[in-house]
Every structure is written in structure tokens, then in C-alpha cells.
Design an enzyme around this catalytic site. Structure first.
Site, PDB file in Angstrom:
ATOM      1  N   CYS A   2      -8.301   3.458  85.845  1.00 40.95           N
ATOM      2  CA  CYS A   2      -8.971   3.285  84.574  1.00 40.95           C
ATOM      3  C   CYS A   2      -9.769   4.522  84.185  1.00 40.95           C
ATOM      4  CB  CYS A   2      -9.917   2.087  84.659  1.00 40.95           C
ATOM      5  SG  CYS A   2      -9.149   0.616  85.377  1.00 40.95           S
ATOM      6  N   ARG A  54      -8.696   0.270  80.719  1.00 39.09           N
ATOM      7  CA  ARG A  54      -8.058  -0.247  81.934  1.00 39.09           C
ATOM      8  C   ARG A  54      -6.543  -0.058  81.945  1.00 39.09           C
ATOM      9  NH1 ARG A  54      -7.257  -6.495  83.842  1.00 39.09           N
ATOM     10  NH2 ARG A  54      -6.940  -6.097  86.063  1.00 39.09           N
ATOM     11  N   LEU A  55      -6.054   0.414  83.101  1.00 37.19           N
ATOM     12  CA  LEU A  55      -4.640   0.373  83.436  1.00 37.19           C
ATOM     13  C   LEU A  55      -4.493  -0.736  84.471  1.00 37.19           C
ATOM     14  CD1 LEU A  55      -1.811   1.763  83.200  1.00 37.19           C
ATOM     15  CD2 LEU A  55      -2.455   3.126  85.184  1.00 37.19           C
ATOM     16  N   ASN A  81     -13.374   2.751  88.173  1.00 35.87           N
ATOM     17  CA  ASN A  81     -12.064   3.397  88.126  1.00 35.87           C
ATOM     18  C   ASN A  81     -11.618   3.617  89.555  1.00 35.87           C
ATOM     19  OD1 ASN A  81      -9.840   5.129  87.737  1.00 35.87           O
ATOM     20  ND2 ASN A  81     -11.151   6.929  87.581  1.00 35.87           N
ATOM     21  N   GLY A  82     -10.501   3.024  89.955  1.00 32.37           N
ATOM     22  CA  GLY A  82     -10.021   3.279  91.302  1.00 32.37           C
ATOM     23  C   GLY A  82      -9.224   2.145  91.882  1.00 32.37           C
ATOM     24  N   ASP A 106     -10.635  -6.136  92.882  1.00 43.49           N
ATOM     25  CA  ASP A 106     -11.431  -5.288  93.759  1.00 43.49           C
ATOM     26  C   ASP A 106     -12.733  -4.886  93.081  1.00 43.49           C
ATOM     27  OD1 ASP A 106     -10.103  -3.693  91.924  1.00 43.49           O
ATOM     28  OD2 ASP A 106      -9.415  -2.204  93.369  1.00 43.49           O
TER      29      ASP A 106
END
Length: 619
Positions: A2, A54-55, A81-82, A106
Site C-alpha cells: 500500500c 491499498r493493494l 504498508n507492508g 496483518d
């Protein structure tokens, strides 16, 4: 994967003009929408705003961000992000402590872990990440970045407002934030580029959260502290035990990073690093009755134009073919033309917000875009050379003993085309030397170590902090610019920690480059692939590409209004272009030689123009 962004100010009450500040958060989101094309969101409190694009990879239904969690009177919000590879283990541990979850993401594991254990919880994470947590009770904004610096996180200051974003463009989109580059920034671009000093953002008033650090912002100011550092200690394992541990760590890292709710693929060059990652992935998927998709990259005409040299001894295609047959993958051969290579030079600057690795980066951007049309997640073999000692400067005497960055020993290439007055104004060589010496001084030493092994550590540390970071930046920006998440299992912090202390006679067993990694891969790869001589990422050898660059650079310099004209001497460039290109004498790394220098200058011009950069005489 993200994009995150936001701001905090302890004087302004954002709730008094919520529409205004929500609009600014949206603007920051749109600036890096490519990082998360699937979804977006924002959060606003009295003194903090967070935004997120967001991806969707994990928890496709309930992973919306920013995410807020409240336990009693303790309320925190995260923008993350991660990917957290040990998510399941941490989730179980927190549940055993009484934590109740409402999603399977997560993101919630990290937020709940922080609320349960405080900022120290970051030490338990195995993943690639950059995230912000606003703690409403403490009135603190905390920024966290992963140990190796795989995921980017920049911050800036505008008047009394603290800003942060995954990419520099997010900060520059904040109203009133100016794109200004001073002497120091130009020294970064011309003295170190395409690398940059860790912690710096090149632009004035923009910096970077250091890998393995937490940045805490409160009413009393900004504090930074490391939660992870390399530690030098004696290596006590036998070679056989070292191979066994390395094989376990590599295999475990690859398996952990296959975590995804969408199909994964791998980049496959036919070299030992990508082949090892591919073989392990394929083995695991075959157990589930599934096939692995793989992708390789090359350039139109390289079968005719390629010329072997010290840095690039062989082409990849025959080795890719061997691995496809061996691993039984569903393979896709991708090629790039000169026109695309040139056009993407400038989109690569848009992706990085800085001049970058020229066509080495533009081609990767092009290829990532092609892969992103079919997959959202890929695993790569990046970082093995930095960690296991694969580059020539680990082995060649003149590089090993050089009192400078060993991948930029030819400093003349950095200065020979600049105007004399620019060279008088910018202390490029002194700046680069000071950066080099500062990093060498930081190297964690082991008392009593022989001088040669001490130097090995220095070379390794320089690689981890500088060269690897440049390649990680390339991988993140080119992939995320196209909506693709690229994972780097060989940069798992457990591998970095363990191999850091392995002595050179084990890393380079019997004089074999990356001998330890090759020995660790013997269960997974055929011997001929395993012991193939290193050949780096491919580049074009088509003379027509160089001719195209020469034409384009002269078009720029013939335009007296082009910003590059204030920095580069046209006559010097004309004389340089009459000389034969030396592809075996790169000015950065193994790949950036004559044509790439011209491409880099074209990127500098585009950057100055497109970002409307003001060049300030003082810092």
C-alpha cells in the site's frame, strides 16, 4: 502492499475545518494512488490526519485502512504498508494473551500488538513494512520502518506541521510544500547518484526514516531510535552446520513470503539467486497441485548485439530455459524495445521522485507493468550479492583496497560533463568521500579480527547500507508504480544477521563466489545452474539505443531554457559523444556505463523540469 501518508500539528485543531483537511489527505492519497489502486481511506482527529491507499493481498474483505482499535480508553489508529510474514504466529500469541480480533488482517495484528506491548512489539515482526500509528492517549505519532529498508517512508516539515508519506511526491503534494534542492541535494545527485545517503530525501526539508528505526513525534519534538542493529560476534558453527542453517533460513524465508490470498509468481533470470527462489516456490506449489508462473526479461536484438565482458559474461535466455524445464514452471518471456526503454526513463523518475538507475530502472518499470497485468505478487532474488558477497568489489584487489565507494571508483564520469563553475560551487568528491568515511566508521567491528576480515565487514556494510538500498528502492518504486508487490526473501533479517558473521572463507568457500549460498542450494538446483558464473540484470547492447540518447541529449542542450543547461557543458558533452563507448567501464555498479550516463542526465533534466525544482544556492 500500500501507500501511507499523513500529518500532525499540535497547534492546529483539524476538527475545526474537517473538509479542508480531509481534502488534503485525499490529495496525498491521489499522489501515490498507484501504490494502492484497490481501495483508499482517511482518518482525522484533532491533531493528526492519516491516509491510505491499498493493494489488496491479504484479507481482501476486511482489511480497510486506516484502521482504528479501542481498548478501554486507549484508542489508536494505524496506516500500514507492508506484509507481515509471521502474522499467524503473532496472532496466536496475542490471542493467548486475551486479545480479540475482528479481522484476519496483518494490519490488526500490528495494531493490537502495539497496544498490548508498546513500540517494542516491532522487534517481533518478520516482514517488510512502513507504518504510522497515532496514539490518541499519548498524543504521539510513531513511524516504523522494516530492518532492511525494503519499504520506503519519508517525512518532512512545513512550518509547524510534520508530514510523512511512502513516497516523496506525497509530501510535495501538501499545500505550500516547495520542491527545493540546494547544494547538498545536488551533491547527492551528481556525487552519489543514483544512490543517496540513507536518511536523506535530497529535497530540502525532506528526510527518510532510517531502516530498523522508529520515529516518534510529540509535542516536545521528534525522536528517532533504532530497534535493530547488526551485531558483530564470533562465528562458531562449522562449515557443514553453516550450510545447513543457511539452507533452512533461505527455504523458510521463501516459504513464509509465499503468504498471499492471490496467486504469486517469481522473476527468473537463470542466475543462482532467482533460480533458488523459483525452485523453492515451485516445489511448494507442486505439493498443492499448483503451477508457478515465472517471468524473465531481455531486450529486442540482444541475441545479435550482446557482447560478453567482465561484468556480463553470458546471456540469460539459455539458463532460463534450463530452469523452466527443471522447475516445471509456466514461463513468460518479456522483451523491451529501444523506444519503450527511452520513454520509460521519465516515468521511472516519476516513480522514484529522483533521477535513478537510467534504463536499468526504466526497463524494470516496463517489465513490472507487464507482470502486473497478470499478477499482484512476485518473489525476486534481489539482495543475495550484497549479503553473500557476489559483487566484483568483494574480490578484486583494486576495489577491495579502494578508499571510496567500490561501485563508483571512476569519479571522473561524475564530473567531466559538468560546467566548470558548477564544479567550483559543488564539492562533489569531498561530499562523496565524507559519506563513504561516515559509513565505514559506523561498521560494527569485532575486536581482534584480522585487518582483511575487518575490511570485508566494511565492504559488506557499505553494500547493505548503500548498494542494496538503491536496488531495493528500484524494486519497490518500479513494482508499486504499476500495482505489483515485489518481495525479497533473501533480505530476510534473519539471513542478514546470520551471514553477517560468517567468515569469508566460508562465504567464498574454495574461492567460489557466493560459495555458501550455492552450497545451501544443492538440494534445490541442478549443478550447472547452481555454479553458473554471475551475470547481472540484463541491459541493451543495441548501438541504436545509444544513438537515440545522443540525439535526445543534444535536443535538450540546444534548448537554452532547459534546466540541464545551467549544470552541464554542451561542448564537453559533444566531445564525450565522439569517443567510443566503454561498456566495461561503468560509473556506477556493474551496468551504468556511457549510454547510462547520458540517460541519467536526461533524467536529471526531466526531474528539474517536471518537479518545478528551485535550485537554492545555500543549504
Amino acid at each position: 502492499m500500500c501507500g501511507v501518508a499523513g500529518f500532525t500539528n499540535f497547534v492546529i485543531n483539524y476538527k475545526e475545518e474537517p473538509e479542508k483537511w480531509a481534502g488534503i489527505l485525499d490529495k496525498m492519497n491521489q499522489a501515490q494512488k498507484h501504490r494502492g489502486p484497490d481501495e483508499e481511506g482517511a482518518f482525522l482527529s484533532e491533531h493528526c490526519g492519516l491516509s491510505h491507499v491499498r493493494l489488496s493481498i491479504i484479507d481482501l474483505e476486511t482489511g480497510h485502512q486506516p484502521m482504528t482499535r479501542q481498548v478501554g480508553n486507549h484508542r489508536c489508529t494505524i496506516s500500514y504498508n507492508g506484509e507481515l510474514y509471521n502474522m499467524r504466529q503473532l496472532r496466536q500469541e496475542l490471542m493467548s494473551e486475551g486479545v480479540v480480533f475482528s479481522t484476519t488482517s496483518d494490519t490488526e495484528v500490528i495494531l493490537a500488538g502495539y497496544m498490548q506491548h508498546g513500540r517494542e512489539f516491532v522487534k517481533r515482526l518478520n516482514g517488510i513494512f512502513a507504518y504510522a500509528i497515532w496514539d490518541e492517549r499519548l498524543k504521539h505519532l510513531l513511524l516504523f520502518r522494516d530492518r532492511a529498508g525494503v519499504k520506503p517512508l519519508f517525512y518532512g516539515k512545513h512550518l509547524d506541521t510534520f508530514l510523512f508519506s511512502s513516497e516523496i511526491k506525497g509530501i510535495l503534494s501538501y499545500p505550500g510544500m516547495q520542491a527545493v534542492v540546494g547544494k547538498e541535494g545536488l551533491c547527492e545527485v551528481f556525487g552519489l547518484g543514483p544512490a543517496k545517503t540513507y536518511g536523506k530525501g535530497v529535497f530540502k526539508n525532506i528526510w527518510e526514516v532510517l531502516p530498523g528505526h522508529v520515529l516518534e513525534v510529540g509535542r516536545s519534538g521528534i525522536q528517532s531510535w533504532p530497534y535493530w542493529k547488526l551485531q558483530s560476534r564470533p562465528h562458531e558453527d562449522s562449515f557443514e552446520r553453516t550450510v545447513e542453517k543457511t539452507e533452512y533460513l533461505v527455504t523458510d524465508a521463501v516459504k513464509m513470503q509465499m503468504l498471499s490470498d492471490v496467486p504469486i509468481c517469481t522473476f527468473l533470470s537463470g542466475g543462482v539467486d532467482s533460480s533458488l527462489v523459483t525452485a523453492i516456490c515451485s516445489e511448494e506449489l507442486r505439493k498443492q497441485g499448483r503451477h508457478l508462473d515465472t517471468y524473465s526479461f531481455d531486450f529486442y536484438g540482444n541475441d545479435v548485439n550482446f557482447t560478453a565482458n567482465d561484468f556480463q559474461p553470458s546471456q540469460d535466455r539459455p539458463w532460463v530455459d534450463k530452469m523452466v524445464e527443471y522447475a516445471k514452471t509456466r514461463h513468460h518471456y518479456l522483451e523491451c524495445r529501444n523506444e519503450e526503454l527511452y520513454e520509460y526513463l521519465f516515468e521511472a523518475v516519476d516513480a522514484r521522485d529522483l533521477p535513478c538507475m537510467a534504463d536499468v530502472e526504466s526497463s524494470m518499470l516496463y517489465f513490472c507493468g507487464k507482470v502486473a497485468g497478470h499478477h499482484k505478487v512476485t518473489l525476486t532474488g534481489e539482495c543475495a550479492d550484497e549479503i553473500f558477497g557476489g559483487y566484483p568489489w568483494f574480490h578484486k584487489k583494486e576495489c577491495f583496497e579502494a578508499d571510496c565507494f567500490p561501485w563508483s571508483m571512476d569519479f571522473t564520469a561524475r564530473t567531466m560533463l559538468l560546467k566548470d563553475e558548477v564544479l567550483e560551487e559543488l564539492p562533489l568528491k569531498e561530499y562523496a568521500k565524507a559519506a563513504y568515511e561516515a559509513s565505514v566508521a559506523e561498521t560494527p567491528q569485532l575486536l581482534g579480527e584480522p585487518p582483511e576480515e575487518k575490511r570485508r565487514r566494511e565492504i559488506s556494510y557499505l553494500n547493505l547500507r548503500w548498494f542494496m538500498q538503491t536496488l531495493l528502492d528500484r524494486m519497490d518504486r518500479t513494482s508499486m508504480h504499476t500495482g505489483l508487490e515485489a518481495r525479497v526473501p533473501l533480505a530476510d533479517h534473519r539471513i542478514i544477521e546470520y551471514v553477517w558473521n560468517v567468515p569469508w572463507n566460508m562465504k567464498c568457500r574454495g574461492g567460489v563466489v557466493k560459495g555458501l549460498l550455492r552450497a545451501a542450494g544443492e538440494k534445490h538446483l541442478p549443478h550447472e545452474v547452481l555454479y553458473r558464473r554471475k551475470s547481472p540484470y540484463p541491459k541493451t547492447y543495441d548501438p541504436a539505443y545509444e544513438s537515440l540518447l545522443k540525439t535526445k541529449i543534444m535536443e535538450v542542450l540546444d534548448n537554452g531554457n532547459a534546466p540541464l543547461c545551467t549544470l552541464v557543458d554542451k561542448k564537453k558533452v559533444e566531445a564525450y559523444m565522439k569517443c567510443p563507448s566503454d561498456y566495461g567501464r561503468p560509473f556506477y555498479g556493474q551496468l551504468m556505463a556511457g549510454p547510462q550516463l547520458l540517460a541519467y542526465l536526461l533524467q536529471v533534466n526531466y526531474w528539474l523540469e517536471h518537479y518545478h525544482i528551485s535550485l537554492s544556492g545555500t543549504d
